[in-house]
Design a protein around this motif. Structure first.
Motif, PDB file in Angstrom:
ATOM      1  N   SER A 168      28.403  48.185   9.364  1.00 34.57           N
ATOM      2  CA  SER A 168      29.387  47.310  10.020  1.00 34.57           C
ATOM      3  C   SER A 168      29.007  45.845   9.843  1.00 34.57           C
ATOM      4  CB  SER A 168      29.496  47.664  11.501  1.00 34.57           C
ATOM      5  OG  SER A 168      28.314  47.331  12.209  1.00 34.57           O
ATOM      6  N   TYR A 169      27.705  45.545   9.884  1.00 32.88           N
ATOM      7  CA  TYR A 169      27.264  44.163   9.650  1.00 32.88           C
ATOM      8  C   TYR A 169      27.602  43.727   8.225  1.00 32.88           C
ATOM      9  CZ  TYR A 169      24.316  44.740  13.852  1.00 32.88           C
ATOM     10  OH  TYR A 169      23.860  44.961  15.129  1.00 32.88           O
ATOM     11  N   GLN A 185      30.013  44.857   6.326  1.00 32.36           N
ATOM     12  CA  GLN A 185      31.456  44.638   6.233  1.00 32.36           C
ATOM     13  C   GLN A 185      31.840  43.270   6.793  1.00 32.36           C
ATOM     14  OE1 GLN A 185      33.529  47.914   8.049  1.00 32.36           O
ATOM     15  NE2 GLN A 185      32.506  49.445   6.773  1.00 32.36           N
ATOM     16  N   GLU A 186      31.256  42.918   7.927  1.00 31.03           N
ATOM     17  CA  GLU A 186      31.537  41.601   8.513  1.00 31.03           C
ATOM     18  C   GLU A 186      31.041  40.483   7.609  1.00 31.03           C
ATOM     19  OE1 GLU A 186      30.597  39.068  12.603  1.00 31.03           O
ATOM     20  OE2 GLU A 186      30.149  41.216  12.496  1.00 31.03           O
ATOM     21  N   LYS A 229      33.321  39.880   4.637  1.00 29.33           N
ATOM     22  CA  LYS A 229      34.609  39.272   4.973  1.00 29.33           C
ATOM     23  C   LYS A 229      34.526  37.759   5.094  1.00 29.33           C
ATOM     24  CE  LYS A 229      36.486  43.204   7.554  1.00 29.33           C
ATOM     25  NZ  LYS A 229      36.798  43.694   8.923  1.00 29.33           N
ATOM     26  N   LYS A 230      33.339  37.245   5.336  1.00 26.81           N
ATOM     27  CA  LYS A 230      33.201  35.809   5.595  1.00 26.81           C
ATOM     28  C   LYS A 230      33.679  34.945   4.435  1.00 26.81           C
ATOM     29  CE  LYS A 230      29.693  35.865   9.200  1.00 26.81           C
ATOM     30  NZ  LYS A 230      28.323  35.469   9.599  1.00 26.81           N
ATOM     31  N   ARG A 266      37.441  34.932   4.515  1.00 21.06           N
ATOM     32  CA  ARG A 266      37.963  34.099   5.593  1.00 21.06           C
ATOM     33  C   ARG A 266      37.832  32.621   5.256  1.00 21.06           C
ATOM     34  NH1 ARG A 266      35.311  37.725   9.220  1.00 21.06           N
ATOM     35  NH2 ARG A 266      33.674  36.181   9.549  1.00 21.06           N
TER      36      ARG A 266
END
Length: 258
Positions: A224-225, A227-228, A231-232, A235
């Motif tokens: 999950s980390y 994936q985050e 995404k940065k 974004r």
């Protein structure tokens, strides 16, 4: 020489213990030899047989800055969380009972000369006890997320970091310290500094890291980390595109008005 600088912060050295009578005295002697007075030692014993407790009682009886508790816990990270809760120092440091400081000047080198001023986390390296390998240089989020962890015997945290980031996740049986460090590197505004210094001698043969495949909870959190993290950049590009679009609209409107 013992450093007595008034501005030097108090360091809480937390030692999780279970059946450590063979090496605990050597660990404590290394702490007592530190050329830095503003320290306390918190020993969190997981309900060891009498041998370890007798050593703890003896040292605590001789040194008022050594405090301890002995009771069953849910593993080393539960013990570390208990130690943080007992700590009264501005800074927190974890040392294994089978590890030791690299030399007598470690704490003074970090805290008596202002190196830690303005930082939330400060870390260096460790030397492996048997292989003598030095581990392992500066980190960023990418390295700690994808490659390896900072050895917790090399890292000092302001106690306030735990209030901000949270406690160790005892559901991660092996890699909770890496999970915690990832959260620190992901936290916005935390000031993290690397110093080119060996902090401790680490017993690499008895560490939890030998059980790499035994922590599915950490692996799930790591995914999950990641994936985050991935995404940065997307974004960031999206934000730039929106800003550019607003600028174009503003420019067109201004041209029409003129």
């Amino acid at each position: 020489m013992v450093y007595l600088a008034m501005a030097a912060p108090r360091i809480s050295i937390i030692i999780p213990v279970y059946k450590a009578e063979r090496l605990l005295a050597e660990c404590l002697d290394g702490i007592l030899a530190q050329e830095y007075d503003k320290k306390e030692v918190i020993i969190v014993d997981g309900g060891s047989p009498e041998g370890s407790v007798e050593i703890i009682k003896r040292y605590a009886g001789e040194h008022s800055f050594i405090r301890w508790v002995s009771e069953k816990d849910r593993g080393v990270y539960d013990a570390m969380n208990k130690g943080v809760g007992m700590a009264t120092g501005e800074w927190v440091y974890f040392l294994g009972a089978d590890d030791r400081f690299y030399d007598t000047g470690v704490l003074a080198a970090i805290f008596a000369n202002g190196q830690a001023a303005g930082q939330d986390i400060i870390y260096g390296d460790v030397e492996f006890k048997y292989s003598k390998r030095r581990y392992d240089g500066p980190y960023n989020l990418r390295r700690i997320l994808f490659e390896s962890n900072i050895c917790h015997q090399a890292i000092f945290y302001r106690k306030s970091v735990f209030e901000r980031v949270g406690a160790y996740d005892i559901g991660c049986r092996v890699y909770s310290d890496r999970d915690f460090n990832i959260r620190c590197f992901m936290a916005r505004g935390l000031r993290i500094k690397y110093v080119d210094k060996i902090i401790a001698v680490y017993n690499e043969q008895d560490g939890l890291s030998a059980l790499e495949s035994a922590d599915p909870n950490f692996r799930a959190k790591q995914e999950s980390y990641i994936q985050e993290f991935n995404k940065k950049p997307i974004r960031a590009v999206a934000i730039k595109i929106r800003r550019l679009a607003r600028w174009v609209k503003r420019t067109i409107r201004q041209d029409r008005e003129h």
